[in-house]
Write an enzyme that holds these catalytic residues in place. Structure first.
Site, short mmCIF file in Angstrom:
data_model
loop_
_atom_site.label_atom_id
_atom_site.label_comp_id
_atom_site.label_asym_id
_atom_site.label_seq_id
_atom_site.Cartn_x
_atom_site.Cartn_y
_atom_site.Cartn_z
N TYR A 19 -27.14 8.90 4.07
CA TYR A 19 -27.39 7.70 4.88
C TYR A 19 -26.45 7.72 6.06
O TYR A 19 -25.40 8.38 6.04
CB TYR A 19 -27.19 6.42 4.04
CG TYR A 19 -25.93 6.42 3.19
CD1 TYR A 19 -24.71 6.09 3.74
CD2 TYR A 19 -25.98 6.79 1.84
CE1 TYR A 19 -23.55 6.11 2.98
CE2 TYR A 19 -24.82 6.82 1.07
CZ TYR A 19 -23.61 6.48 1.65
OH TYR A 19 -22.46 6.52 0.91
N ARG B 14 -15.92 4.26 4.79
CA ARG B 14 -14.87 3.56 4.04
C ARG B 14 -13.68 3.20 4.93
O ARG B 14 -13.13 2.11 4.84
CB ARG B 14 -14.42 4.45 2.88
CG ARG B 14 -13.35 3.79 2.04
CD ARG B 14 -12.83 4.71 0.97
NE ARG B 14 -11.76 4.06 0.24
CZ ARG B 14 -10.50 4.03 0.65
NH1 ARG B 14 -10.16 4.62 1.77
NH2 ARG B 14 -9.59 3.39 -0.07
N GLU C 173 0.85 -1.20 0.00
CA GLU C 173 0.00 0.00 0.00
C GLU C 173 0.88 1.24 0.00
O GLU C 173 1.80 1.35 0.81
CB GLU C 173 -0.92 -0.04 1.23
CG GLU C 173 -1.59 1.28 1.60
CD GLU C 173 -2.47 1.88 0.50
OE1 GLU C 173 -3.23 1.14 -0.16
OE2 GLU C 173 -2.37 3.12 0.27
N GLN C 174 0.57 2.20 -0.87
CA GLN C 174 1.43 3.38 -0.99
C GLN C 174 1.38 4.29 0.24
O GLN C 174 2.36 4.96 0.57
CB GLN C 174 1.06 4.18 -2.24
CG GLN C 174 -0.31 4.82 -2.18
CD GLN C 174 -0.63 5.68 -3.39
OE1 GLN C 174 0.19 5.78 -4.31
NE2 GLN C 174 -1.80 6.27 -3.43
N ASP D 256 -11.51 -0.89 -8.69
CA ASP D 256 -11.53 0.33 -9.51
C ASP D 256 -10.43 0.36 -10.56
O ASP D 256 -10.59 1.01 -11.60
CB ASP D 256 -11.36 1.56 -8.62
CG ASP D 256 -12.64 1.95 -7.90
OD1 ASP D 256 -13.64 1.23 -8.06
OD2 ASP D 256 -12.64 2.97 -7.20
#
Ligand SMILES: Cc1cc2nc3c(=O)[nH]c(=O)nc-3n(C[C@H](O)[C@H](O)[C@H](O)COP(=O)(O)OP(=O)(O)OC[C@H]3O[C@@H](n4cnc5c(N)ncnc54)[C@H](O)[C@@H]3O)c2cc1C
Length: 400
Positions: free
Chosen positions: A213, A107, A34-35, A291
């Site tokens: 939401y 997220r 992971e960067q 993505d």
């Protein structure tokens, strides 16, 4: 006994971490690169529709996600100014038709939860991949610090600006959709009591729509406001927006929305760019997921869900044919690419329907929806069954 497959996952977002979980469950050796120097708290809410929760069930995580997220009882679509209900769907009918409910989660919470299942030594932070070199028996990933890693398979789960995709297919030319979004999170204590019902809510209006939401067990309200515009902004999750510009843009919309915006301390804005489906996701022992493979507009709430489905299917095909990873990667692409391409194009079309500008077109759209509801809730939901009814353990279109 053959040694386990070694998979290098580039990107520790929802897709990369879900893939790590799925591959580790199948006994493979996985390292995630992971960067970022640490897993980011950054971002707002993501909606998980029934297909996403079915996929999370296969990863043994459905209950944890429901506990950390927010489970609304229903979804409602309202008219932008009057608040008139255009349609309301109960999630009880989702359970009976699609075998799972829908929920919303922050997220960052989702990323943290998924990371719990990746051993610390297998998650390398501050590791920015710059290039991948596919080969017939393995692949190499190169990093910004000059290091290299060799693995049986390299999986590009490095998001919308994927370095792995660029390395495979060259730079791309996404096109600006003429749409931008603002996003914010509000502490519900800052809102008048009872103002916002515990429903996933969308407000459809001319040239735009707004969704909100709850996330984090109801401790935060997430909202996203979409609008058509000529102004060109960055495709970034972290560019701060101007509250005055937001309030001016939505000044004619329902008062409830303006109350939510006014209670928000900080908002972010980003421009929406669109990508056509790719013709292929990989070469030799490198493939893509999430993505990086199929960045899509957010209108069907499928960004996270499709990446979790990818993770389940990839792990399944690799576990079924460990002696032939090349065939497994081809099968993964054959099973996933047509579906995700259809979702990408479906999301494009949904944007058009949400933002109709002519009152007559909106009247016809709402009448069509009412007619389908009159024929029964099941008939009305049939249209979305190809997305929501999907089970990655039987990766064909499920019939409700
Ligand atoms: C910071 C951030 C905030 C977001 N906020 C929202 C939101 O509020 N609402 C929403 O619906 N969706 C949001 N998304 C998008 C959403 O998470 C994804 O659409 C979806 O979860 C699919 O996930 P993914 O894993 O394919 O991609 P992503 O979630 O984008 O994850 C990709 C990961 O790869 C890492 N990465 C990128 N390039 C490299 C590289 N060269 N080398 C190593 N690592 C790399 C990134 O840092 C990131 O952690 C956000 C994404 C990001 C990165």
């Amino acid at each position: 006994m053959a040694r386990p497959l070694r998979v290098a996952v580039i990107g520790g977002g929802i897709g990369g971490l879900a893939a790590a979980r799925a591959l580790l469950m199948r006994g493979m050796e996985v390292t995630v690169f992971e960067q970022a120097p640490r897993l980011s708290e950054f971002g707002g809410g993501v909606v998980l529709t029934p297909n996403a929760l079915t996929a999370l069930r296969a990863l043994g995580l459905e209950d944890r996600v429901l506990a950390d997220g927010f489970e609304s009882k229903s979804q409602v679509v309202r008219s932008w100014r009057s608040g008139r209900v255009i349609v309301r769907n109960s999630f009880a009918s989702y359970r009976s038709m699609f075998g799972a409910t829908s929920c919303s989660i922050h997220r960052g919470d989702m990323q943290k939860l998924l990371a719990e299942f990746v051993p610390e030594r297998d998650l390398r932070l501050s590791a920015r991949c710059t290039e991948v070199i596919p080969g017939p028996r393995g692949a190499v990933a190169r990093f910004a610090d000059g290091s290299e890693v060799e693995a049986d398979i390299v999986l590009g789960a490095d998001g919308i600006h994927s370095a792995v995709r660029t390395s495979l297919f060259g730079p791309e030319n996404p096109h600006f959709t003429g749409l931008m979004c603002w996003r914010g999170l509000v502490d519900p204590a800052r809102l008048p009591p009872g103002l916002v019902a515990p429903e996933q809510t969308a407000w459809w209006g001319p040239h735009g729509h707004v969704v909100h939401y709850y996330v984090r067990r109801g401790e935060l309200l997430n909202w996203v406001a979409h609008i058509e515009t000529d102004s060109w902004t960055e495709e970034s999750w972290s560019t701060e927006g101007d509250m005055a510009e937001l309030l001016e843009t939505y000044k004619h919309w329902n008062k409830q929305l303006r109350q939510i915006f006014e209670a928000t301390e900080r908002c972010y804005k980003w421009a929406l760019y669109d990508r056509d489906p790719l013709k292929s996701w990989g070469r030799d022992r490198v493939t893509l997921l999430g993505d990086s493979a199929h960045a899509m507009l957010p209108y069907l709430a499928q960004g996270a869900g499709q990446s979790i489905e990818d993770a389940c299917v990839l792990a399944d095909v690799l576990a079924r044919t460990p002696e032939d990873p090349d065939a497994a990667l081809k099968q993964y692409e054959a099973l996933r690419l047509p579906r995700t391409s259809k979702v990408q194009l479906g999301a494009r079309e949904r944007g058009r329907i949400n933002h109709l500008s002519s009152p007559w077109d909106r009247f016809k759209r709402d009448a069509r929806i009412a007619w389908r509801r009159w024929r029964g809730a099941k008939t009305a939901l049939q249209e979305i069954a190809w997305i929501y009814g999907y089970n990655p353990q039987q990766p064909v279109v499920a019939q409700p």
